[in-house]
Design an enzyme around this catalytic site. Structure first.
Site, PDB file in Angstrom:
ATOM      1  N   ILE A 156       0.843  -1.365  -0.109  1.00  0.00           N
ATOM      2  CA  ILE A 156      -0.143  -0.236  -0.060  1.00  0.00           C
ATOM      3  C   ILE A 156       0.781   0.772  -0.101  1.00  0.00           C
ATOM      4  O   ILE A 156       0.302   2.227  -0.659  1.00  0.00           O
ATOM      5  CB  ILE A 156      -0.661  -0.242   1.355  1.00  0.00           C
ATOM      6  CG1 ILE A 156      -2.420  -0.840   0.836  1.00  0.00           C
ATOM      7  CG2 ILE A 156      -1.782   1.302   1.359  1.00  0.00           C
ATOM      8  CD1 ILE A 156      -3.094  -1.569   2.046  1.00  0.00           C
ATOM      9  N   THR A 236      -4.753   5.513   6.893  1.00  0.00           N
ATOM     10  CA  THR A 236      -6.006   4.554   6.721  1.00  0.00           C
ATOM     11  C   THR A 236      -4.946   3.661   6.133  1.00  0.00           C
ATOM     12  O   THR A 236      -5.963   2.737   6.199  1.00  0.00           O
ATOM     13  CB  THR A 236      -5.528   4.792   4.744  1.00  0.00           C
ATOM     14  OG1 THR A 236      -4.155   4.774   4.254  1.00  0.00           O
ATOM     15  CG2 THR A 236      -5.998   6.773   4.333  1.00  0.00           C
ATOM     16  N   ARG A 238      -3.769   1.753  10.575  1.00  0.00           N
ATOM     17  CA  ARG A 238      -4.743   1.616  11.807  1.00  0.00           C
ATOM     18  C   ARG A 238      -4.814   2.856  13.399  1.00  0.00           C
ATOM     19  O   ARG A 238      -3.666   3.118  12.887  1.00  0.00           O
ATOM     20  CB  ARG A 238      -3.608   0.403  12.369  1.00  0.00           C
ATOM     21  CG  ARG A 238      -3.885  -1.238  11.787  1.00  0.00           C
ATOM     22  CD  ARG A 238      -5.137  -1.471  11.986  1.00  0.00           C
ATOM     23  NE  ARG A 238      -5.013  -2.481  11.448  1.00  0.00           N
ATOM     24  CZ  ARG A 238      -5.317  -2.941  10.353  1.00  0.00           C
ATOM     25  NH1 ARG A 238      -5.739  -2.301   9.094  1.00  0.00           N
ATOM     26  NH2 ARG A 238      -5.088  -4.664   9.447  1.00  0.00           N
ATOM     27  N   ASP A 262      -9.270   7.694   8.093  1.00  0.00           N
ATOM     28  CA  ASP A 262     -10.169   6.811   7.796  1.00  0.00           C
ATOM     29  C   ASP A 262     -10.013   5.859   8.668  1.00  0.00           C
ATOM     30  O   ASP A 262     -11.575   4.977   9.243  1.00  0.00           O
ATOM     31  CB  ASP A 262      -9.707   5.989   6.297  1.00  0.00           C
ATOM     32  CG  ASP A 262     -10.577   5.092   5.402  1.00  0.00           C
ATOM     33  OD1 ASP A 262     -11.931   6.039   5.444  1.00  0.00           O
ATOM     34  OD2 ASP A 262      -9.914   3.984   5.628  1.00  0.00           O
ATOM     35  N   GLU A 267     -12.951   3.886  16.526  1.00  0.00           N
ATOM     36  CA  GLU A 267     -13.544   3.959  16.404  1.00  0.00           C
ATOM     37  C   GLU A 267     -14.899   2.483  16.018  1.00  0.00           C
ATOM     38  O   GLU A 267     -15.807   2.610  15.191  1.00  0.00           O
ATOM     39  CB  GLU A 267     -13.151   3.946  14.544  1.00  0.00           C
ATOM     40  CG  GLU A 267     -12.019   2.790  14.519  1.00  0.00           C
ATOM     41  CD  GLU A 267     -11.435   2.789  12.729  1.00  0.00           C
ATOM     42  OE1 GLU A 267     -12.381   3.163  12.435  1.00  0.00           O
ATOM     43  OE2 GLU A 267     -10.910   1.810  12.800  1.00  0.00           O
ATOM     44  N   HIS A 299     -13.623   3.332   7.706  1.00  0.00           N
ATOM     45  CA  HIS A 299     -12.851   2.237   7.422  1.00  0.00           C
ATOM     46  C   HIS A 299     -13.450   2.673   5.627  1.00  0.00           C
ATOM     47  O   HIS A 299     -13.059   1.224   5.242  1.00  0.00           O
ATOM     48  CB  HIS A 299     -12.922   1.099   8.063  1.00  0.00           C
ATOM     49  CG  HIS A 299     -12.072   0.173   8.682  1.00  0.00           C
ATOM     50  ND1 HIS A 299     -11.459   0.496   9.602  1.00  0.00           N
ATOM     51  CD2 HIS A 299     -11.595  -0.248   8.407  1.00  0.00           C
ATOM     52  CE1 HIS A 299     -11.022  -0.173   9.886  1.00  0.00           C
ATOM     53  NE2 HIS A 299     -10.463  -0.611   8.578  1.00  0.00           N
ATOM     54  N   GLN A 300     -13.132   2.985   4.941  1.00  0.00           N
ATOM     55  CA  GLN A 300     -13.806   3.512   3.760  1.00  0.00           C
ATOM     56  C   GLN A 300     -12.440   3.226   2.077  1.00  0.00           C
ATOM     57  O   GLN A 300     -13.062   2.906   1.048  1.00  0.00           O
ATOM     58  CB  GLN A 300     -14.517   4.575   2.927  1.00  0.00           C
ATOM     59  CG  GLN A 300     -15.164   4.340   1.610  1.00  0.00           C
ATOM     60  CD  GLN A 300     -15.979   6.047   1.613  1.00  0.00           C
ATOM     61  OE1 GLN A 300     -16.204   6.080   2.537  1.00  0.00           O
ATOM     62  NE2 GLN A 300     -15.691   6.122   0.656  1.00  0.00           N
ATOM     63  N   ALA A 301     -10.997   3.092   2.664  1.00  0.00           N
ATOM     64  CA  ALA A 301     -10.058   2.764   2.051  1.00  0.00           C
ATOM     65  C   ALA A 301     -10.492   1.411   1.194  1.00  0.00           C
ATOM     66  O   ALA A 301      -9.920   2.034   0.025  1.00  0.00           O
ATOM     67  CB  ALA A 301      -9.040   3.391   2.967  1.00  0.00           C
ATOM     68  N   PHE A 302     -10.681   0.847   1.571  1.00  0.00           N
ATOM     69  CA  PHE A 302     -10.198  -0.342   0.951  1.00  0.00           C
ATOM     70  C   PHE A 302     -11.797  -0.570  -0.607  1.00  0.00           C
ATOM     71  O   PHE A 302     -11.341  -1.362  -0.965  1.00  0.00           O
ATOM     72  CB  PHE A 302     -10.237  -1.799   1.486  1.00  0.00           C
ATOM     73  CG  PHE A 302     -12.229  -2.055   1.925  1.00  0.00           C
ATOM     74  CD1 PHE A 302     -13.040  -3.289   1.596  1.00  0.00           C
ATOM     75  CD2 PHE A 302     -12.954  -1.306   3.020  1.00  0.00           C
ATOM     76  CE1 PHE A 302     -14.178  -3.532   2.030  1.00  0.00           C
ATOM     77  CE2 PHE A 302     -13.620  -1.806   3.476  1.00  0.00           C
ATOM     78  CZ  PHE A 302     -14.302  -2.988   2.795  1.00  0.00           C
TER      79      PHE A 302
END
Length: 335
Positions: A156, A236, A238, A262, A267, A299-302
Site C-alpha cells: 500500500i 488509512t 490502523r 479513514d 472507531e 474504514h472506507q479506503a479498501f
C-alpha cells in the site's frame, strides 16, 4: 462445507454470491448480526465462520465457537487485531485472512483524503450547495514540489509512493525493512530516512505501518512536535497508530494543517453502523468533525469493486482448501 458469514451488508452478499459458483464445496449463509460472544451460538451446525475487521473474535467468542466444533475462522480482511490468536492456537483453530487486496485502492483513498482536507473540497462543496461562493478559509497548498513522507512502504505504501511521485513530489520512506527496489529500480522513493527525519522534513505524512507494541501511538505529542507547521496528515492504516487526543492538540495548535482519517483508535463502535439518530456528544468523532480542516471516512479506503472481488476469491479459496485438505493461500494463514 457450511459457513456462517457474520456482519454482512448487501455488498458482501453481492460480491461473494458472484464468485460462489466456482466453489461447489462451499455453502454460505449471510446474517447482518456481527460476531461476538452473544452471537457465537448462531454458528451451531456450521463448519466455519467468516468475520470482518469489526468483529469480536476474543477468547470467549472463540471458546464458544470451538464448543460447537468450529475449527476455521475466515477473516475477510487483512488485519486480524480482532482475533485472540493465542487462544485460537490453544483451541486448535485455524484462522485465515486476506493478506492483500487492491493496495492501489487504499493508496488512492489516502491521496483523496489528503487532497480533500488540504484544499477544503468538502467545505467548498457544502458552500456551493448553499449558494455560497465565497472562497474565504478554503486556501490550501500546492503538492507539486513538496515532500511526502510515507511511513511503511509495503504494497500500500509503495502504491502511494508512486502516486506522490506522479504529483511531482519528493518522496521519503521510513520502514523497518526498506524496499530498496523502490529507490534503485522504480525510483519512486528518493531516500529512506528514520522516523524523526521524516517527521521533520515532510509536508505530507501518510501512515501505512503495521500495528504492534512498538508502533502503538507512534504519532503522539512528541512526534507531532517534530513535524513541520501546517503538515498534511493522513491515516488509512490502523487507528491505534495515533494518539487521538495528541492529534487533536496538534490540529488546534496549527501544527497539523490538514488531516484525513479513514481510521482512528476509538472507531470500533461506529464502523459500518448507521448512528444518524443518535447524539454522539463529546465523542472523539464529533471533536474531529468540528474542525474545518479534517476529513473523515469510516474504514472506507479498501472499498472498491476490485477489492471486494479479491476479498471474496481469497476467502473462498481458503474455505475450499480447508474443505478439500489442500494448502491455504500463501501469507493468508494467521495460525
Amino acid at each position: 462445507m457450511k459457513i456462517l458469514f457474520y456482519g454482512t451488508a448487501s455488498y458482501d452478499r453481492d460480491s461473494f454470491t458472484k464468485e460462489l459458483k466456482d466453489y461447489p464445496d462451499v455453502q454460505i449463509d449471510f446474517i447482518e448480526t456481527n460476531l461476538n460472544p452473544m452471537t457465537a451460538a448462531l454458528a451451531r451446525g456450521y463448519d466455519a465462520v467468516c468475520a470482518f475487521v469489526n468483529s469480536d473474535c476474543g477468547a470467549m467468542t472463540l471458546e464458544i465457537l470451538a464448543g460447537f466444533g468450529i475449527k476455521l475462522v475466515l477473516m475477510r480482511c487483512a488485519g486480524f487485531d480482532a482475533v485472540n490468536v493465542a487462544v485460537a492456537k490453544d483451541l486448535g483453530m485455524k484462522v485465515t485472512r486476506v493478506p492483500a487486496y487492491s493496495p492501489e485502492a487504499i493508496a488512492e483513498h489516502a491521496m483523496g483524503l489528503a487532497l480533500c482536507a488540504n484544499r477544503r473540497i468538502h467545505k467548498g462543496y457544502i458552500r456551493v450547495r448553499e449558494n455560497n461562493f465565497d472562497l474565504s478559509g478554503l486556501v490550501g497548498v500546492t503538492l507539486h514540489g513538496k515532500t511526502a513522507g510515507i511511513v511503511g512502504t509495503g504494497r500500500i505504501g509503495a502504491a502511494l509512493c508512486r502516486i506522490c511521485k506522479g504529483f511531482g513530489m519528493h518522496v521519503l520512506g521510513a520502514d523497518l525493512y526498506p524496499n530498496q527496489k523502490l529507490v534503485d529500480e522504480e525510483r519512486v522513493v528518493d531516500e529512506y530516512v528514520d522516523y524523526d527525519e521524516l517527521y521533520r522534513r515532510s509536508d505530507l505524512i501518510s501512515l501505512h505501518a503495521f500495528l504492534n507494541e512498538e508502533s502503538y501511538h507512534m504519532i503522539n505529542d512528541d512526534s507531532i512536535a517534530k513535524m513541520k507547521d501546517g503538515v498534511i496528515f493522513v491515516n488509512t492504516g490502523r487507528g491505534a497508530l495515533v494518539d487521538s487526543n495528541a492529534l487533536i492538540r496538534g490540529i488546534r495548535s496549527g501544527k497539523i494543517g490538514a488531516a484525513g482519517l479513514d481510521v482512528y483508535e476509538e472507531e470500533n463502535a461506529n464502523v459500518y453502523q448507521d448512528r444518524e439518530d443518535q447524539i454522539l456528544g463529546s465523542s472523539i468523532t464529533a471533536r474531529f468533525c468540528s474542525f474545518p480542516n479534517v476529513v473523515m471516512t469510516s474504514h472506507q479506503a479498501f472499498f472498491t469493486r476490485e477489492a471486494l472481488s479479491e476479498i471474496a476469491r481469497v476467502t473462498l479459496d481458503n474455505a475450499q482448501a480447508y474443505a478439500t485438505g489442500r494448502e491455504f493461500l500463501p501469507r493468508s494463514v494467521v495460525c
